[in-house]
Design an enzyme around this catalytic site. Structure first.
Site, short mmCIF file in Angstrom:
data_model
loop_
_atom_site.label_atom_id
_atom_site.label_comp_id
_atom_site.label_asym_id
_atom_site.label_seq_id
_atom_site.Cartn_x
_atom_site.Cartn_y
_atom_site.Cartn_z
N ARG A 118 -2.95 9.93 13.54
CA ARG A 118 -2.49 8.56 13.81
C ARG A 118 -1.08 8.53 14.41
NH1 ARG A 118 -4.70 4.66 8.89
NH2 ARG A 118 -6.89 5.34 8.99
N ASP A 146 0.80 -1.23 0.00
CA ASP A 146 0.00 0.00 0.00
C ASP A 146 0.83 1.28 0.00
OD1 ASP A 146 -2.32 -1.50 0.04
OD2 ASP A 146 -2.41 -1.54 2.23
N ASP A 153 2.54 0.48 9.85
CA ASP A 153 1.33 -0.30 10.08
C ASP A 153 1.70 -1.60 10.78
OD1 ASP A 153 -0.07 1.62 8.73
OD2 ASP A 153 -1.02 0.26 7.31
N ASP A 178 1.06 5.88 1.70
CA ASP A 178 -0.02 5.52 2.61
C ASP A 178 0.32 5.96 4.03
OD1 ASP A 178 -2.39 4.49 3.55
OD2 ASP A 178 -1.63 2.45 3.75
#
Length: 231
Positions: A110, A30, A58, A54
């Site tokens: 985030r 991604d 993650d 992105d």
């Protein structure tokens, strides 16, 4: 190995060399700087991450005991996601430590966003945000301890963001202790009892007073190495 990772782009399915030299197929990437899937006991330390398509980091699909420390995150919309999606219940066992990192400048959201599970966020420097700094959904427990939050000059001053709260839902557990809030920053606390991890004796650690966070995070990011001549 500490490194700089930046300008990662979306790529199609490929493969990498795995254990015993075997080629392991991968799905589409991604555009994340670092991606951990079904991982445990991983330490991500002293990296500089920025400007990826992105996110920068993650960590998803049933992971546990991840430490993210001494990193510099900058120039990014979505910085760090902990938890695959709202329906992936295996992430309830998640346990992550986010400590001694520098977030900013030019980060939007985030830092981290947490789904399910538990995150201990301590002694990090937050150099502004646009939408929010720490967010959550699906009832995670988040302990913010001795961080230094510098709100942006204009716009949203609130550190936290919550998704999925309604009359029938269990409230997200956001708890802070010893944080410093500068330039009008604020933190809406929802768990006065304190979000507590299930640490064993080897995993427990103490954070420093938040007044030392600026000096602690001066060395965040890729380490600078110098060649010396031995006589």
């Amino acid at each position: 190995m500490p490194t700089k990772i930046h300008h990662c782009k979306v790529v199609g399915p490929s493969s990498v060399r795995g254990p015993n030299g075997e080629m392991v197929p991968l799905g589409q990437m991604d555009g994340d700087a670092i991606r951990l899937v079904t991982a445990s006991k991983v330490w991500i330390d002293h990296n500089t991450l920025y400007s990826c398509q992105d996110g920068l980091l993650d960590v998803t699909h049933g992971f546990i005991d991840i430490t993210i420390s001494n990193n510099l995150f900058k120039d990014q919309d979505k910085v760090m996601l902990l938890g695959h999606d709202d329906g992936y219940l295996r992430d309830k066992n998640m346990r992550v430590i986010v400590v001694f990192n520098h977030f900013g400048p030019n980060c939007n959201q985030r830092m981290p966003k947490v789904r399910h599970g538990y995150a201990h966020v301590g002694n990090n420097l937050y150099q502004g945000w646009e939408q929010y700094a720490i967010g959550g959904s699906m009832n995670p427990s988040i302990k913010s301890e001795a961080n230094y939050f510098i709100a942006p000059k204009s716009g949203n001053k609130e550190v936290t963001w919550r998704n999925g709260i309604n009359e029938n839902s269990k409230p997200l557990m956001f708890y802070f202790v010893g944080d410093v809030f500068e330039n009008g920053a604020s933190f809406i606390q929802t768990d006065l009892g304190g979000a507590k991890p299930n640490y064993n004796d080897q995993q427990r650690f103490k954070v420093a007073d938040a007044k030392f966070v600026r000096s602690i995070t001066k060395s965040s990011g890729t380490l600078k190495c110098f060649r010396t001549i031995m006589c």
